[in-house]
Design a protein around this motif. Structure first.
Motif, short mmCIF file in Angstrom:
data_model
loop_
_atom_site.label_atom_id
_atom_site.label_comp_id
_atom_site.label_asym_id
_atom_site.label_seq_id
_atom_site.Cartn_x
_atom_site.Cartn_y
_atom_site.Cartn_z
N VAL A 20 0.84 -1.19 0.00
CA VAL A 20 0.00 0.00 0.00
C VAL A 20 0.88 1.25 0.00
CG1 VAL A 20 -1.71 1.31 1.34
CG2 VAL A 20 -1.85 -1.18 1.23
N VAL A 21 0.51 2.21 -0.83
CA VAL A 21 1.17 3.52 -0.82
C VAL A 21 0.09 4.57 -0.57
CG1 VAL A 21 2.51 5.20 -2.15
CG2 VAL A 21 2.91 2.74 -2.47
N LEU A 22 0.31 5.39 0.44
CA LEU A 22 -0.62 6.47 0.78
C LEU A 22 -0.17 7.72 0.06
CD1 LEU A 22 -0.61 5.51 4.51
CD2 LEU A 22 -2.57 5.24 3.00
N ASN A 23 -1.11 8.49 -0.49
CA ASN A 23 -0.80 9.70 -1.24
C ASN A 23 -1.34 10.89 -0.45
OD1 ASN A 23 0.25 10.64 -3.92
ND2 ASN A 23 -1.77 11.59 -3.96
N LEU A 24 -0.47 11.82 -0.10
CA LEU A 24 -0.84 12.98 0.72
C LEU A 24 -0.48 14.26 -0.01
CD1 LEU A 24 -1.75 14.27 3.42
CD2 LEU A 24 0.63 14.00 4.20
N HIS A 25 -1.48 15.10 -0.25
CA HIS A 25 -1.24 16.42 -0.83
C HIS A 25 -1.11 17.44 0.30
CE1 HIS A 25 -2.23 14.71 -4.71
NE2 HIS A 25 -1.68 15.79 -5.23
N VAL A 26 -0.07 18.25 0.23
CA VAL A 26 0.23 19.26 1.23
C VAL A 26 0.49 20.59 0.54
CG1 VAL A 26 1.18 17.56 2.86
CG2 VAL A 26 2.71 18.71 1.22
N ASN A 27 0.54 21.67 1.32
CA ASN A 27 0.80 22.99 0.75
C ASN A 27 2.23 23.16 0.26
OD1 ASN A 27 -1.84 23.94 1.13
ND2 ASN A 27 -1.39 24.63 3.20
N ASP A 28 3.19 22.55 0.96
CA ASP A 28 4.61 22.71 0.60
C ASP A 28 5.30 21.36 0.69
OD1 ASP A 28 7.33 23.30 0.39
OD2 ASP A 28 7.20 25.09 1.65
N VAL A 29 5.34 20.63 -0.42
CA VAL A 29 5.92 19.30 -0.44
C VAL A 29 7.37 19.30 0.00
CG1 VAL A 29 6.49 19.39 -2.91
CG2 VAL A 29 6.24 17.18 -1.78
N ASP A 30 8.14 20.29 -0.44
CA ASP A 30 9.57 20.31 -0.10
C ASP A 30 9.77 20.40 1.41
OD1 ASP A 30 11.02 20.39 -2.82
OD2 ASP A 30 9.47 21.93 -3.02
N GLN A 31 9.00 21.25 2.07
CA GLN A 31 9.12 21.41 3.52
C GLN A 31 8.73 20.13 4.25
OE1 GLN A 31 6.25 24.06 5.27
NE2 GLN A 31 7.48 24.35 7.13
N VAL A 32 7.58 19.55 3.91
CA VAL A 32 7.09 18.36 4.60
C VAL A 32 8.02 17.17 4.32
CG1 VAL A 32 5.18 16.70 4.77
CG2 VAL A 32 4.71 19.16 4.63
N PHE A 33 8.48 17.04 3.08
CA PHE A 33 9.37 15.94 2.71
C PHE A 33 10.67 16.02 3.51
CE2 PHE A 33 12.23 13.48 0.06
CZ PHE A 33 11.43 12.44 -0.40
N GLN A 34 11.26 17.20 3.59
CA GLN A 34 12.52 17.34 4.34
C GLN A 34 12.32 17.09 5.83
OE1 GLN A 34 15.61 17.39 3.18
NE2 GLN A 34 14.52 17.07 1.26
N LEU A 35 11.20 17.54 6.38
CA LEU A 35 10.90 17.27 7.79
C LEU A 35 10.77 15.76 8.01
CD1 LEU A 35 10.21 18.10 10.69
CD2 LEU A 35 7.84 18.46 9.93
N ALA A 36 10.12 15.07 7.08
CA ALA A 36 9.98 13.62 7.20
C ALA A 36 11.34 12.93 7.20
CB ALA A 36 9.11 13.08 6.06
N ILE A 37 12.23 13.35 6.31
CA ILE A 37 13.57 12.76 6.22
C ILE A 37 14.35 13.04 7.51
CG2 ILE A 37 15.78 12.79 4.97
CD1 ILE A 37 13.40 11.41 3.48
N ARG A 38 14.31 14.29 7.97
CA ARG A 38 15.00 14.65 9.22
C ARG A 38 14.44 13.89 10.42
NH1 ARG A 38 14.21 19.89 7.35
NH2 ARG A 38 12.73 20.28 9.02
N SER A 39 13.18 13.48 10.32
CA SER A 39 12.50 12.79 11.43
C SER A 39 12.54 11.28 11.32
CB SER A 39 11.04 13.27 11.50
OG SER A 39 11.00 14.67 11.73
N GLY A 40 13.38 10.76 10.42
CA GLY A 40 13.61 9.33 10.38
C GLY A 40 13.02 8.57 9.21
N ALA A 41 12.34 9.26 8.27
CA ALA A 41 11.82 8.57 7.09
C ALA A 41 12.97 8.28 6.12
CB ALA A 41 10.76 9.42 6.40
N GLU A 42 12.77 7.27 5.29
CA GLU A 42 13.72 6.93 4.24
C GLU A 42 13.19 7.43 2.90
OE1 GLU A 42 15.03 2.93 1.81
OE2 GLU A 42 14.22 2.71 3.82
N GLN A 43 14.04 8.09 2.14
CA GLN A 43 13.64 8.56 0.82
C GLN A 43 13.57 7.38 -0.15
OE1 GLN A 43 15.33 12.23 -1.02
NE2 GLN A 43 16.13 10.79 -2.55
N ILE A 44 12.44 7.23 -0.81
CA ILE A 44 12.29 6.23 -1.86
C ILE A 44 12.60 6.88 -3.21
CG2 ILE A 44 10.72 4.60 -3.00
CD1 ILE A 44 11.40 3.89 -0.06
#
Length: 142
Positions: free
Chosen positions: A72-96
């Motif tokens: 399953v892949v969840l799709n989330l639309h946000v106001n600023d993808v770059d900001q949320v993506f970088q926060l996710a990476i800094r918070s322990g997510a792995e970039q696919i």
């Protein structure tokens, strides 16, 4: 209506992460057994509701970490993808895959969160007419 019901090794930790990184809001009281197993929790992210629970392998309910992946892949639309993506990476997510402008009009990237769930995080950049999108898609394979 369909609501995703995600399984975790540690639902409480996942809710904290989703609140910090994805702006989740808990919408119902958690149902937790006396032993500490979260049987049900609910959050809202971007206007959509998700149900969450601790995995229970004895009844076939396993987290992606226990399964070794997810289908399953969840799709989330946000106001600023770059900001949320970088926060996710800094918070322990792995970039696919990294954030980039996509042929279908979104600026998007994909992560695996610390709990094994995959997310495409996106911001709509422009609305692409169907014919233009189909042609751009075909061009990718030429």
């Amino acid at each position: 209506m369909v609501t995703a019901y995600l399984q975790f090794k540690d639902t409480a930790r996942a809710i904290d992460w989703y609140q910090t990184v994805l702006g989740a809001k808990e919408t119902r009281k958690r149902l937790v057994t006396p032993e500490g197993t979260c049987m049900n929790a609910e959050v809202e992210i971007g206007g959509s509701r998700l149900m969450l629970a601790d995995e229970m392998p004895s009844i076939g309910s396993k987290s992606p970490l226990n399964l070794g992946g997810t289908s399953v892949v969840l799709n989330l639309h946000v106001n600023d993808v770059d900001q949320v993506f970088q926060l996710a990476i800094r918070s322990g997510a792995e970039q696919i895959f990294e954030v980039a402008d996509q042929f279908y009009g979104d600026r998007a990237g994909r992560i695996c969160d610390p709990f094994g769930h995959h997310w495409i995080i996106a911001t709509r950049v422009r609305n692409v007419p169907e014919d233009e999108m189909a042609e751009a898609f075909r061009t990718m394979f030429r």
